[in-house]
Design an enzyme around this catalytic site. Structure first.
Site, mmCIF file in Angstrom:
data_model
loop_
_atom_site.group_PDB
_atom_site.id
_atom_site.type_symbol
_atom_site.label_atom_id
_atom_site.label_comp_id
_atom_site.label_asym_id
_atom_site.label_seq_id
_atom_site.Cartn_x
_atom_site.Cartn_y
_atom_site.Cartn_z
ATOM 1 N N ASP A 1 -34.142 20.227 30.041
ATOM 2 C CA ASP A 1 -34.852 21.503 29.934
ATOM 3 C C ASP A 1 -34.806 22.291 31.243
ATOM 4 O O ASP A 1 -35.585 23.206 31.454
ATOM 5 C CB ASP A 1 -36.298 21.280 29.475
ATOM 6 C CG ASP A 1 -37.075 20.354 30.416
ATOM 7 O OD1 ASP A 1 -36.485 19.861 31.412
ATOM 8 O OD2 ASP A 1 -38.270 20.120 30.152
ATOM 9 N N GLY B 1 -38.781 14.583 26.263
ATOM 10 C CA GLY B 1 -40.093 15.237 26.180
ATOM 11 C C GLY B 1 -40.290 15.943 24.841
ATOM 12 O O GLY B 1 -39.333 16.385 24.215
ATOM 13 N N ARG C 1 -45.420 22.705 24.108
ATOM 14 C CA ARG C 1 -45.814 24.096 24.396
ATOM 15 C C ARG C 1 -44.841 25.140 23.854
ATOM 16 O O ARG C 1 -45.115 26.331 23.894
ATOM 17 C CB ARG C 1 -46.022 24.271 25.906
ATOM 18 C CG ARG C 1 -47.364 23.686 26.362
ATOM 19 C CD ARG C 1 -47.683 24.098 27.755
ATOM 20 N NE ARG C 1 -46.929 23.312 28.737
ATOM 21 C CZ ARG C 1 -46.711 23.723 29.991
ATOM 22 N NH1 ARG C 1 -47.164 24.899 30.400
ATOM 23 N NH2 ARG C 1 -46.023 22.967 30.812
HETATM 24 C C1 UD1 Z 1 -41.925 16.113 37.074
HETATM 25 C C2 UD1 Z 1 -42.038 15.373 38.407
HETATM 26 C C3 UD1 Z 1 -42.613 16.317 39.444
HETATM 27 C C4 UD1 Z 1 -41.752 17.564 39.575
HETATM 28 C C5 UD1 Z 1 -41.577 18.216 38.204
HETATM 29 C C6 UD1 Z 1 -40.548 19.329 38.290
HETATM 30 C C7 UD1 Z 1 -42.435 13.087 37.764
HETATM 31 C C8 UD1 Z 1 -43.463 11.996 37.673
HETATM 32 N N1 UD1 Z 1 -42.904 14.237 38.221
HETATM 33 O O1 UD1 Z 1 -43.238 16.429 36.681
HETATM 34 O O2 UD1 Z 1 -42.696 15.670 40.706
HETATM 35 O O3 UD1 Z 1 -42.352 18.479 40.476
HETATM 36 O O4 UD1 Z 1 -41.098 17.252 37.249
HETATM 37 O O5 UD1 Z 1 -40.515 20.006 37.099
HETATM 38 O O6 UD1 Z 1 -41.282 12.842 37.513
HETATM 39 N N2 UD1 Z 1 -39.300 13.104 30.266
HETATM 40 C C9 UD1 Z 1 -38.730 12.146 29.473
HETATM 41 N N3 UD1 Z 1 -39.451 11.046 29.156
HETATM 42 C C10 UD1 Z 1 -40.720 10.854 29.599
HETATM 43 C C11 UD1 Z 1 -41.289 11.861 30.400
HETATM 44 C C12 UD1 Z 1 -40.560 12.956 30.739
HETATM 45 O O7 UD1 Z 1 -37.585 12.280 29.044
HETATM 46 O O8 UD1 Z 1 -41.314 9.821 29.261
HETATM 47 C C13 UD1 Z 1 -38.520 14.310 30.611
HETATM 48 C C14 UD1 Z 1 -39.114 15.553 29.987
HETATM 49 O O9 UD1 Z 1 -38.459 15.843 28.776
HETATM 50 C C15 UD1 Z 1 -38.850 16.615 31.022
HETATM 51 C C16 UD1 Z 1 -38.768 15.852 32.327
HETATM 52 O O10 UD1 Z 1 -38.589 14.506 31.996
HETATM 53 O O11 UD1 Z 1 -37.633 17.220 30.821
HETATM 54 C C17 UD1 Z 1 -39.955 16.049 33.224
HETATM 55 O O12 UD1 Z 1 -41.079 15.537 32.569
HETATM 56 P P1 UD1 Z 1 -42.506 16.214 32.740
HETATM 57 O O13 UD1 Z 1 -43.519 15.353 32.118
HETATM 58 O O14 UD1 Z 1 -42.432 17.625 32.353
HETATM 59 O O15 UD1 Z 1 -42.660 16.105 34.318
HETATM 60 P P2 UD1 Z 1 -43.644 16.919 35.200
HETATM 61 O O16 UD1 Z 1 -45.028 16.453 34.910
HETATM 62 O O17 UD1 Z 1 -43.374 18.342 35.104
#
Ligand code: UD1
Ligand code: CA
Length: 457
Positions: A102, A11, A15
């Site tokens: 994170d 990610g 923010r």
């Molecule tokens: C995700 C979950 C959600 C959960 C929440 C908890 C999904 C679709 N949703 O949502 O159900 O309640 O976490 O915090 O999984 N990341 C990658 N590559 C990507 C996208 C994300 O490495 O392409 C990593 C990010 O760095 C982060 C984590 O995955 O550490 C979560 O990604 P984020 O987009 O923040 O998920 P949420 O929308 O919060």
């Protein structure tokens, strides 16, 4: 059974408002991802697979370790897509555990409990109950209370938005199950992302069941998205450490103002005043007293040592029993204070062995020096250890007395019991028991009248 641990860390961390990748921001002096790696390593037979994206190069360099399998996700298309990038590195017949770079405070016990739930027919999901579930994926259960899927905030119906059991993101499943279900995940949703969470419904359709588990503390699954969240987690972490120390017999003047960014071990009846910072490895013996605003890194401190206010210790430093330091002292690397030694205000020491009972009470620099027992160093004494190219040593024997404002031009030896007159610049060795005075002689002119201006004003 072998555990493949996939840690998502791709990610952007927009923010945080930072040039540094989010997972390298520090909690208790260690990168967020470093906490996760350390916890993950406590699982037996674990293989670590870390998925990086933006700033991946920086992350790899900072946490370089031969035992980490790094995977690059060039475009952040969602958590499902991120895990897909790691799939080739997943073994056969393993349990796969998904963690987040994170989410730093996940506990080893929680992970072990989660992994233990997994079998050929079952996957395990870590969930929490939140009074305000906004932003999280909601856990959808059927009439029989079995988990049937997860729905993201942005895709949820009004009825689903009312669900307070949410997805932490942490889950464990068999590698077979992952291989079968992961490629089937699409991006037909409101964010056009490949949601890892869709794997729950897919696995259910394939006949797997889903067990849920809750962490011991909600903070374990708290993610860091903003600096405010990071500060809140830092305080949680410090409070927990502070509570452990107090339980072990340490008095903290204020557990809200205690910071350990490394490992601190302490004996009994230790007193620590407000705003002290401990870094690296610090060991405190019994009955140590530390005044306010001390910064102590990599130090081994004996029983009954007193560190007065505003001291900075930059180890490796060893302080023997009963020694006293400060206020306002700076002990740098290689300082060794003998039993009962005293180092007072505005004194800097570096590579200095100070024998038992010796005193450097005020305003001195003692570097590359070896002091015997019972030495007295007067105020303003400087070891001139550096000639602009090389460092040289000053050796002072037992019981020597160095007068105030002395410059000891190293290499130089002052013998045991010798005395150096105040204000001396010592460039030659001083033999045992002798007196050395090396300063301009005082001349007194009687009835001296000061010069006057020519114009008589
Ligand atoms: C995700 C979950 C959600 C959960 C929440 C908890 C999904 C679709 N949703 O949502 O159900 O309640 O976490 O915090 O999984 N990341 C990658 N590559 C990507 C996208 C994300 O490495 O392409 C990593 C990010 O760095 C982060 C984590 O995955 O550490 C979560 O990604 P984020 O987009 O923040 O998920 P949420 O929308 O919060
Ligand atoms: Ca998202």
């Amino acid at each position: 059974m072998a555990v493949d641990i996939i840690i998502l860390a791709a990610g952007q961390g927009t923010r945080m408002g930072s040039a540094l990748p989010k997972v390298l921001h520090l909690l208790a002096g260690r990168p967020l991802l470093g906490h996760v790696l350390t916890t993950a390593r406590t699982l037996p037979d674990a293989k670590l697979i870390v998925v990086t994206g933006a700033g991946g190069e920086t992350v790899r360099k900072r946490l370089a370790n031969a035992h980490i399998h790094w995977v690059e996700q060039t475009e952040q298309l969602g958590t499902g897509h991120a895990v897909l990038q790691a799939l080739p590195a997943v073994s056969t017949d393993s349990v796969v555990l998904i963690l987040y770079g994170d989410v730093p405070l996940i506990a080893a016990a929680t992970l072990k409990a989660l992994v233990a739930q997994v079998n050929a027919k079952t996957m395990a999901l870590l969930t929490v109950e939140l009074s305000d579930p906004t932003g999280y994926g909601r856990i959808v259960r059927d009439a029989g209370n079995a988990v049937v899927g997860i729905v993201e905030q942005k895709d949820a119906t009004l009825e689903q938005l009312a669900i307070t059991e949410v997805n932490t993101g942490v889950l464990a499943l068999g590698s077979d199950c992952l291989r079968r279900c992961l490629p089937a995940i699409g991006n037909d949703n409101n964010q056009r992302e490949y949601y890892l969470t869709d794997i729950i419904a897919l696995a259910r359709q394939q006949g797997y069941s889903v067990e849920t588990l809750q962490p011991m503390a909600a903070e374990e699954v708290q993610g860091v998205n903003t600096r405010a969240q990071l500060a809140a987690l830092e305080r949680f972490y410090q409070h927990r450490l502070a509570a452990q120390l107090m339980d072990a017999g340490v008095s903290l003047a204020d557990p809200d103002r205690f910071d350990c960014r490394g490992q601190l071990s302490a004996g009994r009846d230790v007193q620590i005043d407000v705003n002290c910072v401990f870094e690296g490895q610090v060991t405190l013996g019994d009955n140590v007293r530390i005044g306010p605003n001390a910064v102590i890194r990599d130090a081994d401190i004996g029983n009954g040592v007193v560190i007065k206010a505003h001291c900075v210790i930059e180890g490796p430093v060893r302080i023997e029993d009963g020694a006293e330091v400060g206020p306002f002292a700076r002990l740098r690397q290689g300082t060794h204070l003998g039993e009962g030694a005293k180092v007072g205000n505005f004194v800097e020491t570096k590579q200095a062995h100070v024998g038992p009972g010796s005193k450097i009470n005020h305003l001195s620099y003692v570097g590359d020096a070896e002091l015997g027992a019972g030495v007295n160093i007067g105020a303003g004494t400087i070891t001139c250890n550096y000639d602009g190219v090389n460092k040289h040593k000053t050796v002072i024997g037992d019981g020597a007395f160095i007068g105030s404002n002395t410059s000891l031009v190293a290499p130089v030896v002052v013998g045991g019991g010798a005395t150096v007159g105040a204000g001396s610049t010592i460039t030659h060795d001083v033999s045992e028991g002798s007196l050395a005075v090396a300063r301009g002689k005082q001349r007194t002119v009687d009835n001296w009248s000061r010069p006057r201006r020519k114009d008589g004003e």
